[in-house]
Design a protein around this motif. Sequence first.
Motif, PDB file in Angstrom:
ATOM      1  N   LEU A 236      -3.149  -1.849  -1.436  1.00  0.00           N
ATOM      2  CA  LEU A 236      -2.885  -1.460  -0.051  1.00  0.00           C
ATOM      3  C   LEU A 236      -4.144  -1.377   0.785  1.00  0.00           C
ATOM      4  O   LEU A 236      -4.107  -1.582   1.999  1.00  0.00           O
ATOM      5  CB  LEU A 236      -2.161  -0.104  -0.019  1.00  0.00           C
ATOM      6  CG  LEU A 236      -0.770  -0.094  -0.654  1.00  0.00           C
ATOM      7  CD1 LEU A 236      -0.240   1.340  -0.714  1.00  0.00           C
ATOM      8  CD2 LEU A 236       0.190  -0.986   0.116  1.00  0.00           C
ATOM      9  N   THR A 267       1.168   5.129   7.996  1.00  0.00           N
ATOM     10  CA  THR A 267       1.497   3.797   8.505  1.00  0.00           C
ATOM     11  C   THR A 267       1.642   3.865  10.024  1.00  0.00           C
ATOM     12  O   THR A 267       1.635   4.940  10.620  1.00  0.00           O
ATOM     13  CB  THR A 267       2.802   3.257   7.898  1.00  0.00           C
ATOM     14  OG1 THR A 267       3.924   3.898   8.519  1.00  0.00           O
ATOM     15  CG2 THR A 267       2.841   3.503   6.391  1.00  0.00           C
ATOM     16  N   GLU A 301       2.727  -0.965  -3.599  1.00  0.00           N
ATOM     17  CA  GLU A 301       2.598  -2.069  -2.637  1.00  0.00           C
ATOM     18  C   GLU A 301       3.961  -2.502  -2.120  1.00  0.00           C
ATOM     19  O   GLU A 301       4.144  -2.717  -0.916  1.00  0.00           O
ATOM     20  CB  GLU A 301       1.901  -3.246  -3.302  1.00  0.00           C
ATOM     21  CG  GLU A 301       1.753  -4.465  -2.392  1.00  0.00           C
ATOM     22  CD  GLU A 301       1.257  -5.686  -3.125  1.00  0.00           C
ATOM     23  OE1 GLU A 301       0.435  -6.423  -2.551  1.00  0.00           O
ATOM     24  OE2 GLU A 301       1.694  -5.900  -4.278  1.00  0.00           O
ATOM     25  N   ARG A 302       4.937  -2.663  -3.019  1.00  0.00           N
ATOM     26  CA  ARG A 302       6.253  -3.140  -2.607  1.00  0.00           C
ATOM     27  C   ARG A 302       6.913  -2.162  -1.650  1.00  0.00           C
ATOM     28  O   ARG A 302       7.483  -2.547  -0.626  1.00  0.00           O
ATOM     29  CB  ARG A 302       7.145  -3.344  -3.851  1.00  0.00           C
ATOM     30  CG  ARG A 302       8.462  -3.981  -3.527  1.00  0.00           C
ATOM     31  CD  ARG A 302       8.378  -5.497  -3.429  1.00  0.00           C
ATOM     32  NE  ARG A 302       7.464  -6.044  -2.436  1.00  0.00           N
ATOM     33  CZ  ARG A 302       7.786  -6.300  -1.159  1.00  0.00           C
ATOM     34  NH1 ARG A 302       8.990  -6.022  -0.715  1.00  0.00           N
ATOM     35  NH2 ARG A 302       6.915  -6.825  -0.349  1.00  0.00           N
ATOM     36  N   HIS A 305       4.820  -2.045   1.852  1.00  0.00           N
ATOM     37  CA  HIS A 305       4.938  -3.290   2.615  1.00  0.00           C
ATOM     38  C   HIS A 305       6.362  -3.529   3.098  1.00  0.00           C
ATOM     39  O   HIS A 305       6.574  -4.115   4.158  1.00  0.00           O
ATOM     40  CB  HIS A 305       4.457  -4.467   1.780  1.00  0.00           C
ATOM     41  CG  HIS A 305       2.964  -4.538   1.681  1.00  0.00           C
ATOM     42  ND1 HIS A 305       2.302  -5.470   0.905  1.00  0.00           N
ATOM     43  CD2 HIS A 305       1.986  -3.794   2.254  1.00  0.00           C
ATOM     44  CE1 HIS A 305       0.995  -5.298   1.012  1.00  0.00           C
ATOM     45  NE2 HIS A 305       0.784  -4.281   1.815  1.00  0.00           N
ATOM     46  N   PRO A 309       5.697  -3.104   7.302  1.00  0.00           N
ATOM     47  CA  PRO A 309       5.048  -4.419   7.299  1.00  0.00           C
ATOM     48  C   PRO A 309       3.953  -4.558   8.348  1.00  0.00           C
ATOM     49  O   PRO A 309       3.119  -5.466   8.249  1.00  0.00           O
ATOM     50  CB  PRO A 309       6.211  -5.383   7.585  1.00  0.00           C
ATOM     51  CG  PRO A 309       7.235  -4.540   8.277  1.00  0.00           C
ATOM     52  CD  PRO A 309       7.116  -3.175   7.669  1.00  0.00           C
ATOM     53  N   GLY A 311       1.536  -2.511   8.762  1.00  0.00           N
ATOM     54  CA  GLY A 311       0.267  -2.060   8.226  1.00  0.00           C
ATOM     55  C   GLY A 311       0.069  -0.552   8.238  1.00  0.00           C
ATOM     56  O   GLY A 311       0.932   0.218   8.672  1.00  0.00           O
TER      57      GLY A 311
END
Length: 326
Positions: A236, A267, A301-302, A305, A309, A311
């Motif tokens: 990440l 995020t 990560e999955r 994200h 998405p 960031g």
Amino acid sequence: MKNTFWLAGFFLLRGAGTIAQPASQQLEQQLAGIVAAHHGKIAYYARDVSRNVVVEHDANTPVQTASVIKLAIFYEALEQIRSGNASWGEKLTLQQSDRVGGSGMLNFLDAPLSLTLKDVITLMIDLSDNTATNLLIDRFTVKAVNARMDSIGLHQTRVYKKIYKPATEPLPAEQPKFGLGKTTAAEMAMLMLRFGQCALDADGKTASSDSDIALCSTAIDILRHQFYRDDIPRYLEKLDSTEEGTAIANKTGALDAVRNDVALVGTKHGLIVVSIFTYENPDHGWTADNEAELTIARIGERVVHFWAPDGLEATALKPKPQDRKL
């Protein structure tokens, strides 16, 4: 028990005029593939806080904490500072007899040594210092930490004793199974979220006073300086976080057959909390390529994200006054 915090009506489109599966189900299917490929056991709980969406797997199964239980000691310290029974600047003295092995730096320093409470907490969290942890257990006691966990509804979260020291009180029959401490993925996520949302009241109401916000800001800052970043942060953090400051505040834990990480991720649309525990892992290697650490990194990560998405955003970790509960 299956968590029902789903975001109603949150669907992904798969082509014009076609409604895809619910987003939470899509993410769970992706994570199921990662879990199935792993050679040990996994429990995880992840929550997109602003959308109130949860994905989980065995999230209520009691697991070994390893050093993640140090979050419970940290939380008790915050409550004691908040009540005026402790302060960041109070002095704790390291004696030669206090030093124990394992992770950390105090074992290598000359004693006696005077340290502030903040120094000791920072060492416990950022370097997972075992000697620092024992100093804090002496200061706040196992009994008080566990009582605090009960008071906030975390009845499966327990610290049992100091590290590499004999217990001073009778231990429960379950202790040999769990070692230093036990918890569940869901409970440790809720504890970490209390740091992120500055929920210092037993009822989970988020703080609004300037002093509480300052206290929580210091706590988050300590968690953001976590030294061990091969688990959830691994895929990440794409940039050098030493310049701008990381958007991830986390605490890891590791034993030969155990790898754990619990993180708050800031995020662009708000906080995500990710709590991942792996155990009975056949890979006992102590390298960055340990299978369990790679698995944790892939899950983190999955999740992030998928939900964010656009960031990460470090400012999302800054505690803010809010009139609501967890």
